[in-house]
Design a protein around this motif. Structure first.
Motif, PDB file in Angstrom:
ATOM      1  N   GLU A   1       0.823  -1.221   0.000  1.00 41.46           N
ATOM      2  CA  GLU A   1       0.000   0.000   0.000  1.00 41.46           C
ATOM      3  C   GLU A   1       0.850   1.261   0.000  1.00 41.46           C
ATOM      4  O   GLU A   1       0.493   2.260  -0.625  1.00 41.46           O
ATOM      5  N   LYS A   2       1.990   1.227   0.667  1.00 35.59           N
ATOM      6  CA  LYS A   2       2.826   2.426   0.831  1.00 35.59           C
ATOM      7  C   LYS A   2       3.770   2.685  -0.338  1.00 35.59           C
ATOM      8  O   LYS A   2       4.313   3.772  -0.450  1.00 35.59           O
ATOM      9  N   THR A   3       3.991   1.712  -1.167  1.00 30.45           N
ATOM     10  CA  THR A   3       4.995   1.863  -2.212  1.00 30.45           C
ATOM     11  C   THR A   3       4.439   2.585  -3.431  1.00 30.45           C
ATOM     12  O   THR A   3       3.237   2.647  -3.644  1.00 30.45           O
ATOM     13  N   GLU A   4       5.360   3.096  -4.214  1.00 34.14           N
ATOM     14  CA  GLU A   4       5.000   3.777  -5.456  1.00 34.14           C
ATOM     15  C   GLU A   4       5.419   2.943  -6.661  1.00 34.14           C
ATOM     16  O   GLU A   4       5.528   3.450  -7.766  1.00 34.14           O
ATOM     17  N   SER A   5       5.639   1.645  -6.442  1.00 32.38           N
ATOM     18  CA  SER A   5       6.138   0.772  -7.501  1.00 32.38           C
ATOM     19  C   SER A   5       5.212  -0.419  -7.692  1.00 32.38           C
ATOM     20  O   SER A   5       4.912  -1.142  -6.749  1.00 32.38           O
ATOM     21  N   SER A   6       4.773  -0.641  -8.914  1.00 30.16           N
ATOM     22  CA  SER A   6       3.910  -1.792  -9.172  1.00 30.16           C
ATOM     23  C   SER A   6       4.662  -3.102  -8.948  1.00 30.16           C
ATOM     24  O   SER A   6       4.062  -4.100  -8.554  1.00 30.16           O
ATOM     25  N   ASP A   7       5.995  -3.115  -9.181  1.00 30.83           N
ATOM     26  CA  ASP A   7       6.786  -4.316  -8.912  1.00 30.83           C
ATOM     27  C   ASP A   7       6.718  -4.695  -7.434  1.00 30.83           C
ATOM     28  O   ASP A   7       6.564  -5.864  -7.088  1.00 30.83           O
ATOM     29  N   VAL A   8       6.830  -3.719  -6.572  1.00 31.07           N
ATOM     30  CA  VAL A   8       6.778  -3.975  -5.130  1.00 31.07           C
ATOM     31  C   VAL A   8       5.363  -4.358  -4.724  1.00 31.07           C
ATOM     32  O   VAL A   8       5.169  -5.263  -3.914  1.00 31.07           O
ATOM     33  N   GLU A   9       4.371  -3.695  -5.275  1.00 32.46           N
ATOM     34  CA  GLU A   9       2.976  -4.023  -4.958  1.00 32.46           C
ATOM     35  C   GLU A   9       2.657  -5.475  -5.282  1.00 32.46           C
ATOM     36  O   GLU A   9       1.881  -6.113  -4.586  1.00 32.46           O
ATOM     37  N   GLN A  10       3.265  -6.010  -6.333  1.00 37.12           N
ATOM     38  CA  GLN A  10       2.996  -7.382  -6.756  1.00 37.12           C
ATOM     39  C   GLN A  10       3.760  -8.416  -5.946  1.00 37.12           C
ATOM     40  O   GLN A  10       3.366  -9.572  -5.884  1.00 37.12           O
ATOM     41  N   ARG A  11       4.855  -8.015  -5.323  1.00 39.39           N
ATOM     42  CA  ARG A  11       5.656  -8.967  -4.536  1.00 39.39           C
ATOM     43  C   ARG A  11       6.257  -8.296  -3.296  1.00 39.39           C
ATOM     44  O   ARG A  11       7.474  -8.206  -3.142  1.00 39.39           O
ATOM     45  N   PRO A  12       5.393  -7.843  -2.412  1.00 39.20           N
ATOM     46  CA  PRO A  12       5.879  -7.125  -1.225  1.00 39.20           C
ATOM     47  C   PRO A  12       6.704  -7.994  -0.286  1.00 39.20           C
ATOM     48  O   PRO A  12       7.621  -7.502   0.357  1.00 39.20           O
ATOM     49  N   GLY A  13       6.406  -9.274  -0.198  1.00 41.89           N
ATOM     50  CA  GLY A  13       7.178 -10.157   0.676  1.00 41.89           C
ATOM     51  C   GLY A  13       8.612 -10.292   0.215  1.00 41.89           C
ATOM     52  O   GLY A  13       9.550 -10.173   1.008  1.00 41.89           O
ATOM     53  N   GLN A  14       8.802 -10.537  -1.071  1.00 44.85           N
ATOM     54  CA  GLN A  14      10.152 -10.668  -1.623  1.00 44.85           C
ATOM     55  C   GLN A  14      10.920  -9.355  -1.495  1.00 44.85           C
ATOM     56  O   GLN A  14      12.112  -9.353  -1.186  1.00 44.85           O
ATOM     57  N   THR A  15      10.250  -8.254  -1.741  1.00 45.63           N
ATOM     58  CA  THR A  15      10.898  -6.950  -1.630  1.00 45.63           C
ATOM     59  C   THR A  15      11.282  -6.685  -0.180  1.00 45.63           C
ATOM     60  O   THR A  15      12.380  -6.193   0.096  1.00 45.63           O
ATOM     61  N   SER A  16      10.396  -7.027   0.748  1.00 45.91           N
ATOM     62  CA  SER A  16      10.697  -6.839   2.170  1.00 45.91           C
ATOM     63  C   SER A  16      11.918  -7.655   2.574  1.00 45.91           C
ATOM     64  O   SER A  16      12.786  -7.171   3.307  1.00 45.91           O
ATOM     65  N   GLN A  17      12.007  -8.873   2.076  1.00 41.54           N
ATOM     66  CA  GLN A  17      13.172  -9.714   2.364  1.00 41.54           C
ATOM     67  C   GLN A  17      14.455  -9.074   1.835  1.00 41.54           C
ATOM     68  O   GLN A  17      15.482  -9.079   2.510  1.00 41.54           O
ATOM     69  N   ALA A  18      14.391  -8.523   0.629  1.00 42.53           N
ATOM     70  CA  ALA A  18      15.575  -7.890   0.034  1.00 42.53           C
ATOM     71  C   ALA A  18      16.010  -6.684   0.860  1.00 42.53           C
ATOM     72  O   ALA A  18      17.208  -6.514   1.146  1.00 42.53           O
TER      73      ALA A  18
END
Length: 130
Positions: free
Chosen positions: A77-94
């Protein structure tokens, strides 16, 4: 680790197209983590990060209770990136992997270990090294 190196590492590890997306992802993950953990823990981690990044942990209403699924939803919800919106768990891990590399040994793992593992928070550190 300085700000530029931190954001570059997030961009690389999360496979994001731009530094802007990496900055947005970093902000979203750390703001959400700051909402979930206690103020003392947030301050301790933030003090070891570049000032521009550490502030994301500090500017929160701390110690809220929510599970990992909600954590990921808040990041998306907080991101401005559709890539992050689609995979927030993986992005959070990174992002957490880069945070783990940037602070003293084991600090982030200690913080995450205080969260209920049954709710899935163990996944935050799935990509981080020891």
């Amino acid at each position: 680790m300085d700000h530029d190196e931190f954001i570059g590492q997030v961009q690389n590890r999360a496979g994001l197209a731009s530094r802007g997306e990496a900055t947005s992802a970093t902000r979203a993950v750390l703001e959400t983590l700051g909402e979930r953990i206690g103020e003392e823990e947030a301050d301790h981690v933030a003090s070891q990060l570049p000032l521009e990044i550490g502030r994301y942990l500090d500017e929160r209403d701390h110690a809220q209770q929510f599970d990992y699924e909600m954590f990921a939803a808040r990041v998306a919800e907080k991101t401005e990136s559709s890539d992050v919106e689609q995979r927030p768990g993986q992005t959070s891990q990174a992002v957490m992997s880069v945070v783990s590399d940037a602070v003293e040994g084991g600090l982030v793992r200690d913080v995450v270990s205080q969260l209920p593992q049954s709710d899935g928070y163990g996944e935050l550190m799935a990509e981080a090294g020891d």
